[in-house]
Motif scaffolding. Structure first.
Motif, short mmCIF file in Angstrom:
data_model
loop_
_atom_site.label_atom_id
_atom_site.label_comp_id
_atom_site.label_asym_id
_atom_site.label_seq_id
_atom_site.Cartn_x
_atom_site.Cartn_y
_atom_site.Cartn_z
N ILE A 263 36.49 -80.21 -55.68
CA ILE A 263 35.92 -78.90 -55.33
C ILE A 263 36.48 -78.37 -54.02
N GLU A 264 37.02 -79.29 -53.20
CA GLU A 264 37.72 -78.82 -51.99
C GLU A 264 39.02 -78.11 -52.34
N LYS A 265 39.66 -78.56 -53.44
CA LYS A 265 40.91 -77.94 -53.88
C LYS A 265 40.65 -76.75 -54.79
N ARG A 266 39.58 -76.83 -55.58
CA ARG A 266 39.25 -75.76 -56.53
C ARG A 266 37.93 -75.13 -56.11
N LYS A 267 38.00 -74.14 -55.26
CA LYS A 267 36.80 -73.56 -54.64
C LYS A 267 35.89 -72.87 -55.65
#
Length: 485
Positions: A263-267
Motif C-alpha cells: 500500500i506504500e507503493k500503491r496508494k
C-alpha cells in the motif's frame, strides 16, 4: 519462459554399485532413484525432502521439467475433449472402457451432431429435442459445481434415480461420463468465459476486491518482498485502477509486512484482513480469559465421557430432551455451542447424576464417573460456564452470520459487531467490571486488523458492493482467478 536442460547425473554421487541410491552434491542427502532425486533438487515436496542448497538455476529447471511431465500425463489421460484454457482437473473419469483414438475419430462427425440435441423417446418415437439437451447441461453444471467425480454416472442407480423424475410417457437419454467431460463441459466453460468477460467489463465502473487464499504459499518462505512482487503481478493483470482493496486471510508477520509495503507503493489500494478471520481471532482471545478456557475443557471432558459410554448416554437421553453436542460446519464455534447447550440443560444434567439409574451403574463408582458427577454438582463450574456463554455466544452468532449463505457487506459487519458488544454489556448488567475485559479483547483485534477508513465509510453509507476476484495460488508461475459477484 524457456529454461536450459539440466542433467541430473551431474548433481549427485552414487553410493552403491547398482547406482540405486544417490547422494546430493549440495546437501549430502541420500535418496533412492533418479526421479526422487529430481524432486529433491527441484524443491518439490511430497516423497522426498526438498534440497535447500541447490542452485536456483538447477531448482527452476528441474521444477519446470517435472511440471511439464506431470501436465503432459494429465492431458494424455483426460484427452482432447478437455478445454485447453482450463486448469488441469485432479478428478477425472477412467478411460479403461472408452473407445480408442481411431474409434473416436470415426465417430467425431456423429458426436458433433449430438451436441446440438440429445436423442429422446417421446410417446414411442425418437426425436431430437432441446429439452433433453438442457437437462444434460443442467446435470453437468451440478457435477462441476459440486465437484462430483464423473464416475458417479456409471452405477445403474444413477440412471434409475433420474428416470424416476421424468413424467410418464417421456424417456430421456441422460448424459454419460464421456459427455460430462466432453461437449457438456465445453459448453459450461464457454458460458463461464462469457460471464467472466461481463464481470471484467464492469470493473471500471464498480471496482473489485482481490481475496487472498487462507494458506501461505511455501515458495515465498516468509519473504515479504517476493509476496509483494506477486501481488503486483496480480494487480497488473486485473488492472490497478479497478482494484479497491486486497483482503488477506492471514495476520502473520510476513503477510502484514507485505501488505504494508504494497500500500506504500500503491496508494489507491486498501489492505485489510478477512472479517471472518478477525472474528475467529477475537474468539481465540476471549478463550484465553479466565475461566473460559478451563470451563471449555471441563465441558469437553463431560461430553466425551457421556458419549463414549452407551450406558451413560442412555441415562442422558432419558433425562435430557436434547443432545449436548451441537454440530456446525464452523469448527471453531462447536465447543461454545456445546457449552451453551450444557448450560441450558443444567437442571437435567444434575438430575441425571442424581438418578437411581446412574447410581446403579458400575460407572458411577469408577474414578472418572465420580469426577464427572462431582463436576456437575459443583456450582463454580456452572457459574464459570454461564459467564463464558454470556461473553462468547453473541460473537459466535456474528461468526455464523458471516459464514452463512447470504454474507453481509463489511459495513453491516461493523454494525453487527457493535450490537454483539452491546449484548455482552447487557448480559453483565452494564457493569464494566464484568464486560470490560471482553470488550477489550474484541477491540484489540478490531483496531489492529479489521478497522479501516474504507469500511468505516461503508458503515456510514451501507452502500458498498463490489464484484469479487478470488485469487488461488497454485505455483510460482501458475494461478487460477475465479470471478464472482
Amino acid at each position: 519462459m524457456t529454461r536450459d536442460k539440466v542433467d541430473v547425473h551431474q548433481h549427485d554421487v552414487a553410493v552403491d554399485q547398482k547406482k540405486s541410491k544417490m547422494k546430493c552434491n549440495y546437501c549430502g542427502k541420500v535418496v533412492s532413484g533418479f526421479n526422487r532425486l529430481k524432486h529433491h533438487l527441484g524443491g518439490i515436496r511430497g516423497d522426498v525432502t526438498p534440497c535447500l542448497e541447490a542452485p536456483v538455476r538447477v531448482k527452476e529447471a528441474l521444477d519446470a521439467e517435472l511440471l511439464d511431465k506431470r501436465n503432459g500425463n494429465l492431458i494424455k489421460e483426460v484427452g482432447k475433449l478437455l478445454h485447453p484454457n482450463l486448469p488441469l482437473k485432479r478428478n477425472w473419469c477412467p478411460r479403461d472402457d472408452e473407445p480408442n483414438k481411431t474409434d473416436l475419430a470415426r465417430s467425431s462427425e456423429s458426436t458433433n451432431k449430438k451436441h446440438n440435441g440429445v436423442i429422446s423417446k417421446v410417446a414411442g418415437s425418437c426425436v431430437v429435442d432441446s429439452f433433453s439437451q438442457e437437462i444434460s447441461k443442467s446435470i453437468g453444471k451440478f457435477f462441476y459445481e459440486a465437484g462430483i467425480d464423473f464416475d458417479a454416472t456409471r452405477p445403474a442407480s444413477f440412471q434409475r434415480m433420474l428416470k424416476a423424475t421424468v413424467s410418464p410417457g417421456r424417456t430421456i437419454k441422460f448424459p454419460c461420463c464421456q459427455e460430462l467431460k466432453g461437449w457438456i463441459l465445453q459448453n459450461a466453460v464457454k458460458e463461464m468465459q462469457q460471464y467472466v468477460l461481463e464481470m471484467k467489463s464492469s470493473w471500471a465502473s464498480t471496482g473489485c476486491s482481490i481475496l487472498l487464499d487462507g494458506w501461505i504459499f511455501p515458495s515465498f518462505n516468509g519473504n515479504a518482498d517476493a509476496m509483494v512482487l506477486f501481488f503486483e503481478e496480480v494487480l497488473e493483470e486485473v488492472g490497478v485502477e479497478n482494484v479497491v482493496q486486497i483482503v488477506a486471510y492471514s495476520t502473520s508477520a510476513c503477510m502484514m509486512e507485505a501488505g504494508k509495503k504494497l500500500i506504500e507503493k500503491r496508494k489507491t489500494v486498501f489492505w485489510t484482513v478477512d472479517a471472518s478471520h478477525c472474528l475467529e481471532l477475537m474468539l481465540q482471545k476471549l478463550t484465553k480469559i479466565d475461566p473460559i478456557q478451563e470451563v471449555l475443557e471441563m465441558a469437553k471432558s463431560l461430553t466425551q465421557y457421556i458419549y463414549s459410554h452407551a450406558t451413560v448416554l442412555k441415562v442422558l437421553r432419558d433425562a435430557c430432551p436434547v443432545e449436548l453436542g451441537k454440530p456446525s460446519k464452523i469448527r471453531s464455534v462447536v465447543p461454545f455451542l456445546t457449552l451453551e447447550t450444557i448450560v441450558s440443560q443444567q437442571e437435567h444434567l444434575i438430575r441425571m447424576f442424581q438418578s437411581s439409574e446412574w447410581h446403579s451403574s458400575i460407572l458411577a463408582s469408577s474414578r472418572e464417573g465420580k469426577r464427572m458427577a462431582d463436576m456437575v454438582e459443583d456450582q463454580s463450574f456452572w457459574t464459570g460456564a454461564l459467564m463464558a456463554v454470556k461473553a462468547v455466544i453473541p460473537l459466535v452468532k456474528v461468526i455464523k452470520l458471516l459464514n452463512g449463505t447470504n454474507k453481509p457487506q463489511v459495513g453491516f459487519i461493523y454494525d453487527t459487531v457493535d450490537q454483539a458488544k452491546e449484548t455482552i454489556k447487557k448480559e453483565f448488567r452494564n457493569e464494566k467490571s464484568g464486560y470490560g475485559r471482553f470488550w477489550k479483547a474484541i477491540d484489540d483485534i478490531w483496531d489492529e486488523y479489521l478497522h479501516s477508513h474504507l469500511h468505516a465509510a461503508g458503515y456510514s453509507t451501507l452502500m458498498w458492493k463490489f464484484p469479487v476476484v478470488y485469487v488461488i495460488v497454485l505455483s510460482a508461475c501458475q494461478k487460477i482467478i475465479i470471478y464472482r459477484v
